[in-house]
Design a protein around this motif. Structure first.
Motif, PDB file in Angstrom:
ATOM      1  N   ASN A  87      44.660   6.997  11.755  1.00 14.28           N
ATOM      2  CA  ASN A  87      44.075   5.844  11.054  1.00 14.28           C
ATOM      3  C   ASN A  87      43.361   4.838  11.961  1.00 14.28           C
ATOM      4  O   ASN A  87      42.633   3.986  11.471  1.00 14.28           O
ATOM      5  N   TYR A  88      43.608   4.895  13.289  1.00 12.47           N
ATOM      6  CA  TYR A  88      42.968   3.939  14.198  1.00 12.47           C
ATOM      7  C   TYR A  88      41.654   4.470  14.774  1.00 12.47           C
ATOM      8  O   TYR A  88      41.060   3.835  15.635  1.00 12.47           O
ATOM      9  N   GLN A  89      41.240   5.658  14.343  1.00 12.91           N
ATOM     10  CA  GLN A  89      40.013   6.219  14.901  1.00 12.91           C
ATOM     11  C   GLN A  89      38.782   5.442  14.420  1.00 12.91           C
ATOM     12  O   GLN A  89      38.817   4.777  13.388  1.00 12.91           O
ATOM     13  N   GLY A 125      43.332  11.467  18.306  1.00 16.19           N
ATOM     14  CA  GLY A 125      44.470  10.556  18.361  1.00 16.19           C
ATOM     15  C   GLY A 125      44.889  10.497  19.816  1.00 16.19           C
ATOM     16  O   GLY A 125      44.167  11.020  20.681  1.00 16.19           O
ATOM     17  N   VAL A 126      46.043   9.904  20.097  1.00 14.94           N
ATOM     18  CA  VAL A 126      46.448   9.810  21.508  1.00 14.94           C
ATOM     19  C   VAL A 126      47.319  11.004  21.930  1.00 14.94           C
ATOM     20  O   VAL A 126      47.736  11.810  21.086  1.00 14.94           O
ATOM     21  N   ASP A 127      47.594  11.057  23.232  1.00 15.14           N
ATOM     22  CA  ASP A 127      48.262  12.210  23.863  1.00 15.14           C
ATOM     23  C   ASP A 127      49.492  12.740  23.119  1.00 15.14           C
ATOM     24  O   ASP A 127      49.603  13.932  22.836  1.00 15.14           O
ATOM     25  N   LYS A 147      45.453   8.053  26.047  1.00 14.43           N
ATOM     26  CA  LYS A 147      46.908   8.088  26.245  1.00 14.43           C
ATOM     27  C   LYS A 147      47.531   6.802  25.739  1.00 14.43           C
ATOM     28  O   LYS A 147      47.034   5.719  26.058  1.00 14.43           O
ATOM     29  N   CYS A 148      48.618   6.925  25.000  1.00 15.28           N
ATOM     30  CA  CYS A 148      49.316   5.724  24.512  1.00 15.28           C
ATOM     31  C   CYS A 148      50.153   5.158  25.666  1.00 15.28           C
ATOM     32  O   CYS A 148      51.047   5.842  26.166  1.00 15.28           O
ATOM     33  N   PRO A 149      49.885   3.908  26.076  1.00  9.40           N
ATOM     34  CA  PRO A 149      50.633   3.356  27.221  1.00  9.40           C
ATOM     35  C   PRO A 149      52.137   3.233  26.952  1.00  9.40           C
ATOM     36  O   PRO A 149      52.931   3.216  27.889  1.00  9.40           O
ATOM     37  N   MET A 150      52.527   3.169  25.676  1.00  9.36           N
ATOM     38  CA  MET A 150      53.953   3.014  25.377  1.00  9.36           C
ATOM     39  C   MET A 150      54.773   4.225  25.847  1.00  9.36           C
ATOM     40  O   MET A 150      55.918   4.085  26.266  1.00  9.36           O
ATOM     41  N   ILE A 182      58.250   8.918  17.972  1.00 12.46           N
ATOM     42  CA  ILE A 182      57.271   9.986  18.219  1.00 12.46           C
ATOM     43  C   ILE A 182      56.329   9.602  19.367  1.00 12.46           C
ATOM     44  O   ILE A 182      55.764  10.468  20.023  1.00 12.46           O
ATOM     45  N   ASN A 183      56.219   8.290  19.632  1.00 13.11           N
ATOM     46  CA  ASN A 183      55.389   7.798  20.749  1.00 13.11           C
ATOM     47  C   ASN A 183      56.116   8.026  22.085  1.00 13.11           C
ATOM     48  O   ASN A 183      56.479   7.098  22.803  1.00 13.11           O
ATOM     49  N   THR A 184      56.366   9.301  22.406  1.00 16.46           N
ATOM     50  CA  THR A 184      56.972   9.718  23.676  1.00 16.46           C
ATOM     51  C   THR A 184      56.323  11.052  24.042  1.00 16.46           C
ATOM     52  O   THR A 184      55.810  11.751  23.153  1.00 16.46           O
ATOM     53  N   TYR A 208      57.400  -1.762  24.432  1.00 17.82           N
ATOM     54  CA  TYR A 208      56.542  -2.389  23.406  1.00 17.82           C
ATOM     55  C   TYR A 208      55.141  -1.786  23.424  1.00 17.82           C
ATOM     56  O   TYR A 208      54.748  -1.127  24.375  1.00 17.82           O
ATOM     57  N   CYS A 209      54.400  -2.083  22.343  1.00 17.76           N
ATOM     58  CA  CYS A 209      53.001  -1.670  22.230  1.00 17.76           C
ATOM     59  C   CYS A 209      52.128  -2.850  22.644  1.00 17.76           C
ATOM     60  O   CYS A 209      52.279  -3.950  22.099  1.00 17.76           O
ATOM     61  N   ILE A 210      51.193  -2.599  23.557  1.00 17.46           N
ATOM     62  CA  ILE A 210      50.342  -3.690  24.055  1.00 17.46           C
ATOM     63  C   ILE A 210      49.423  -4.253  22.963  1.00 17.46           C
ATOM     64  O   ILE A 210      49.009  -5.397  23.045  1.00 17.46           O
ATOM     65  N   PRO A 264      55.785  -2.233  11.970  1.00 16.28           N
ATOM     66  CA  PRO A 264      57.069  -2.542  12.637  1.00 16.28           C
ATOM     67  C   PRO A 264      57.025  -2.530  14.165  1.00 16.28           C
ATOM     68  O   PRO A 264      58.045  -2.801  14.794  1.00 16.28           O
ATOM     69  N   GLU A 265      55.872  -2.229  14.763  1.00 21.24           N
ATOM     70  CA  GLU A 265      55.748  -2.373  16.226  1.00 21.24           C
ATOM     71  C   GLU A 265      55.502  -3.839  16.602  1.00 21.24           C
ATOM     72  O   GLU A 265      55.440  -4.178  17.786  1.00 21.24           O
ATOM     73  N   CYS A 266      55.327  -4.708  15.594  1.00 23.47           N
ATOM     74  CA  CYS A 266      55.098  -6.141  15.877  1.00 23.47           C
ATOM     75  C   CYS A 266      56.418  -6.817  16.239  1.00 23.47           C
ATOM     76  O   CYS A 266      57.496  -6.351  15.857  1.00 23.47           O
ATOM     77  N   ILE A 321      42.673  -4.128  19.122  1.00 24.22           N
ATOM     78  CA  ILE A 321      41.965  -2.842  19.235  1.00 24.22           C
ATOM     79  C   ILE A 321      42.723  -1.961  20.220  1.00 24.22           C
ATOM     80  O   ILE A 321      43.017  -2.389  21.339  1.00 24.22           O
ATOM     81  N   CYS A 322      43.033  -0.743  19.801  1.00 20.14           N
ATOM     82  CA  CYS A 322      43.677   0.202  20.716  1.00 20.14           C
ATOM     83  C   CYS A 322      42.554   0.990  21.407  1.00 20.14           C
ATOM     84  O   CYS A 322      42.003   1.934  20.831  1.00 20.14           O
ATOM     85  N   TYR A 323      42.210   0.565  22.630  1.00 20.08           N
ATOM     86  CA  TYR A 323      41.089   1.198  23.336  1.00 20.08           C
ATOM     87  C   TYR A 323      41.380   2.646  23.684  1.00 20.08           C
ATOM     88  O   TYR A 323      40.460   3.422  23.921  1.00 20.08           O
TER      89      TYR A 323
HETATM   90 FE1  SF4 Z   1      50.121   3.295  21.521  1.00 15.05          FE
HETATM   91 FE2  SF4 Z   1      50.000   0.837  20.555  1.00 15.05          FE
HETATM   92 FE3  SF4 Z   1      47.790   2.313  20.678  1.00 15.05          FE
HETATM   93 FE4  SF4 Z   1      49.736   2.858  18.896  1.00 15.05          FE
HETATM   94  S1  SF4 Z   1      48.428   1.026  18.992  1.00 15.05           S
HETATM   95  S2  SF4 Z   1      48.651   4.327  20.189  1.00 15.05           S
HETATM   96  S3  SF4 Z   1      51.550   2.360  20.103  1.00 15.05           S
HETATM   97  S4  SF4 Z   1      48.993   1.570  22.403  1.00 15.05           S
END
Ligand code: SF4
Ligand code: 13P
Length: 308
Positions: A25-27, A61-63, A86-89, A114-116, A174-176, A202-204, A262-264
């Motif tokens: 959904n963030y694409q 999507g991310v890694d 890559k998701c930094p989390m 799942i973000n692992t 946390y998510c940046i 819920p990541e907020c 924005i998730c770069y």
């Molecule tokens: Fe990772 Fe946050 Fe981006 Fe989701 S929004 S992919 S948790 S950095």
């Protein structure tokens, strides 16, 4: 090249190659528009196992999402348009930290977000996403549950599962992007739009969750916009979801809780890169089978519990 022309080229090539394009959904909107399926993390797991007719999957999507699709579909190549997405989390919870926590709490079950990465998932009893975390936790046998890396999702889950002790690993994952939302900003928006519903991921932070009218995954937020009588929503997640909502439900108004959310990493994928990935099929995501085998058990357990 003009966007719509490139979109047509991507669609032609995708059909010729019998590829399936999955997108989170963030694409970027131009990618969402040409994808075969757009959804949240859990939906993308189910979409990946329904890909029988496709020769390969292009995952936007991310890694960790592409890895999960590959684990669930070991015989199907999963190609990612930009390997640096890559998701930094995920880096906040390497496998060795899970092993250490298991030693410290031998009577706890391990439920990982799942973000692992796959190596960490291989150490878990079960996986969860933001859409099913408390449902999965409530179905586990032990009272103690090790959970990570997202501290805020741990807080959200603990609030809804009062009979469980949720132990966050690490202490403060946390998510940046979701960290950027501020209570003051949302309250100001709410003042100017008193008729708007505040939808929160819920990541907020807990303070942000506490002023929400609704909390859920990106798909659950989207569904809420369809089902609610409200005509206006303050969207407290990455702005890509707003692109989708505007396209699918244009009669309502969506106000970003923060325009800079924005998730770069998600946005690293572009239409051009999708085209090149389809053409070259070079950037294949693959997990070593010994790790994949263990991680698959934890992911499939989640998928099974999600349906119950
Ligand atoms: Fe990772 Fe946050 Fe981006 Fe989701 S929004 S992919 S948790 S950095
Ligand atoms: P969803 O599962 O809600 O789509 O969330 C994924 C994610 O990475 C949120 O930042």
């Amino acid at each position: 090249m003009e966007v719509s022309r490139l979109q047509r080229k991507v669609i032609q090539l995708k059909e010729k190659e019998k590829a399936l394009i999955l997108a989170h959904n963030y694409q970027r909107p131009e990618i969402q528009e040409i994808a075969d399926f757009v959804g949240d993390s859990l939906q993308l797991c189910f979409a990946a196992i329904r890909a029988e007719d496709a020769k390969y999957i292009v995952f936007c999507g991310v890694d960790f999402m592409a890895e999960t699709a590959s684990i669930l579909n070991p015989d199907k190549p999963v190609v990612i348009p930009d390997v640096e997405a890559k998701c930094p989390m995920v880096a906040q919870l390497p496998a060795k930290k899970v092993v250490e926590a298991k030693k410290k709490y031998p009577d706890a079950e391990v439920m990982l977000y799942i973000n692992t990465l796959a190596e960490a998932k291989a150490e878990a009893d079960v996986i969860c996403t933001s859409s099913n975390a408390f449902r999965i936790a409530s179905k586990l046998d032990s009272t103690k549950v090790l959970f990570g890396p997202d501290r805020n999702l741990a807080w959200y889950t603990a609030k809804r599962c009062s009979n469980k002790e949720i132990i966050p690993i690490p202490e403060n994952g946390y998510c940046i992007v979701h960290k950027l939302f501020q209570v003051e900003d949302i309250l100001l928006l709410k003042k100017s739009h008193p008729d708007a519903e505040v939808l929160v991921h819920p990541e907020c932070d807990p303070e942000v969750q506490q002023i929400a009218d609704f909390i859920g995954s990106t798909e659950q937020m989207r569904r809420r916009c369809f089902e609610s009588h409200s005509k206006k929503f303050i969207i407290t997640t990455e702005i890509g979801l707003i692109d989708r909502l505007k396209r699918e439900l244009p009669g309502k108004e969506y106000i970003p809780a923060f325009e800079g959310a924005i998730c770069y990493n998600m946005k690293r994928h572009t239409l051009e890169k999708v085209y090149h990935a389809l053409e070259s099929k070079k950037t294949v995501v693959k997990v070593p089978e010994d790790i994949a085998k263990k991680a698959r058990l934890a992911i499939e357990r989640m998928m099974g519990l999600s349906k119950q």
